[in-house]
Design an enzyme around this catalytic site. Sequence first.
Site, short mmCIF file in Angstrom:
data_model
loop_
_atom_site.label_atom_id
_atom_site.label_comp_id
_atom_site.label_asym_id
_atom_site.label_seq_id
_atom_site.Cartn_x
_atom_site.Cartn_y
_atom_site.Cartn_z
N SER A 9 -2.68 -133.72 65.26
CA SER A 9 -2.37 -133.16 63.75
C SER A 9 -2.56 -134.39 62.78
O SER A 9 -1.61 -135.17 62.65
CB SER A 9 -1.12 -132.47 63.92
OG SER A 9 -0.97 -132.16 62.52
N HIS A 32 -6.47 -131.40 64.65
CA HIS A 32 -5.72 -130.24 64.12
C HIS A 32 -5.46 -130.59 62.54
O HIS A 32 -5.16 -131.37 62.13
CB HIS A 32 -4.29 -130.12 64.79
CG HIS A 32 -3.51 -128.79 64.49
ND1 HIS A 32 -3.80 -127.61 65.00
CD2 HIS A 32 -2.48 -128.73 63.72
CE1 HIS A 32 -3.01 -126.69 64.65
NE2 HIS A 32 -2.17 -127.29 63.78
N ASP A 34 -3.63 -129.03 59.31
CA ASP A 34 -2.69 -128.02 58.70
C ASP A 34 -3.08 -127.67 57.15
O ASP A 34 -2.94 -128.83 56.42
CB ASP A 34 -1.17 -128.56 58.81
CG ASP A 34 -0.74 -128.59 60.19
OD1 ASP A 34 -0.96 -127.37 60.94
OD2 ASP A 34 -0.03 -129.57 60.66
N MET A 36 -1.56 -125.96 54.06
CA MET A 36 -0.43 -125.36 53.62
C MET A 36 -0.67 -124.92 51.95
O MET A 36 -1.05 -125.76 51.20
CB MET A 36 0.84 -125.95 53.69
CG MET A 36 1.12 -126.33 55.21
SD MET A 36 2.56 -127.40 55.30
CE MET A 36 2.29 -127.92 57.04
N HIS A 65 -5.47 -124.84 60.85
CA HIS A 65 -4.30 -123.91 60.91
C HIS A 65 -3.87 -123.60 59.61
O HIS A 65 -3.03 -124.27 58.72
CB HIS A 65 -3.23 -124.63 61.63
CG HIS A 65 -1.81 -123.95 61.96
ND1 HIS A 65 -0.78 -124.74 62.26
CD2 HIS A 65 -1.76 -122.65 61.72
CE1 HIS A 65 0.24 -123.55 62.20
NE2 HIS A 65 -0.29 -122.50 61.76
N MET A 67 -1.70 -122.10 57.28
CA MET A 67 -0.28 -121.58 56.71
C MET A 67 -0.17 -120.99 55.17
O MET A 67 0.15 -121.57 54.53
CB MET A 67 0.90 -122.55 56.92
CG MET A 67 0.96 -122.86 58.54
SD MET A 67 2.09 -124.33 58.93
CE MET A 67 0.69 -125.57 58.96
N MET A 136 4.09 -121.10 67.70
CA MET A 136 4.62 -122.29 66.91
C MET A 136 6.02 -122.48 67.41
O MET A 136 6.83 -121.63 67.79
CB MET A 136 4.98 -121.77 65.47
CG MET A 136 3.75 -121.68 64.48
SD MET A 136 2.84 -123.42 64.30
CE MET A 136 4.15 -124.31 63.50
N GLY A 141 5.34 -125.46 58.44
CA GLY A 141 5.66 -125.86 56.90
C GLY A 141 5.76 -127.57 56.71
O GLY A 141 5.65 -127.96 55.75
N GLY A 144 7.63 -133.18 61.94
CA GLY A 144 8.73 -133.83 62.28
C GLY A 144 9.97 -133.11 62.94
O GLY A 144 10.99 -133.67 63.09
N ASP A 174 2.39 -125.63 68.94
CA ASP A 174 2.36 -126.48 67.64
C ASP A 174 3.72 -126.74 67.36
O ASP A 174 4.52 -125.78 66.92
CB ASP A 174 1.50 -126.16 66.87
CG ASP A 174 1.61 -127.10 65.41
OD1 ASP A 174 2.01 -128.06 65.42
OD2 ASP A 174 0.97 -126.57 64.33
N GLY A 175 4.09 -127.90 67.34
CA GLY A 175 5.82 -128.29 66.92
C GLY A 175 6.55 -129.03 67.93
O GLY A 175 6.89 -128.70 68.94
N GLY A 176 6.74 -130.31 67.58
CA GLY A 176 7.61 -131.07 68.41
C GLY A 176 7.05 -131.62 69.71
O GLY A 176 7.71 -131.84 70.45
#
Length: 227
Positions: A9, A32, A34, A36, A65, A67, A136, A141, A144, A174-176
């Site tokens: 990402s 990836h 993002d 936003m 992606h 958002m 997700m 948004g 980290g 996606d996420g962590g």
Amino acid sequence: MAHPMIAPSILSADFARLADEAAAVAGSDWLHVDVMDAHFVPNLTLGLPVVESLLKATDIPLDCHLMIENPGRWAPPYAEAGAHNVTFHAEATDDPVAVARDIRAAGAKAGLSVKPGTPIEPYLEILKEFDTLLVMSVEPGFGGQSFMPDVLGKARAVRKLVDSGELTLIVEIDGGINADTVEAAAEAGVDCFVAGSAVYGAADPGEAVRKLRAQAASASPHLTLAV
């Protein structure tokens, strides 16, 4: 058997050096991106002009992606520009099937994303209209955040439908995602793993991608490292 897909990402990359940061993860399956809009989510990142520039700077397929609000208006141009996969949020539209069809008609794969608190059951019937499902595992948004393991039930539910032949799509998360969480996601049936700081925070981003791919393959019941 398919191999684990790793999608670094660029939210965690150096925005002043995006071409170099893309080159640093050569060999990744997707890159990836993002997007936003400061409306659907409180943060503001980048948009179509940056994606168009990235498309000229890398051969890695772009996984956009979105958002954003009003994906029906804004998603198709990303496909028209040459993005490989364009994902929008189920929560952002009343007609996700129409948006997916417009994305596909514009030349890209269509992805549906759901927030951690959004149940997957209302969308199972329409997933045949999509090429990817992005689960997700943090609130959209911000980068980290810590991984939310409770969302893995969504991946398991969709994996069963894919394995039974009822669906043909890529299960993405996606996420962590990092060395501590990628194996749990792989075990749950995920195909594609978005990783931000775990890749771009490493001394060697390319090696970080290879290690995550190997970890995912070791834990997955349906993925293996390509020979």
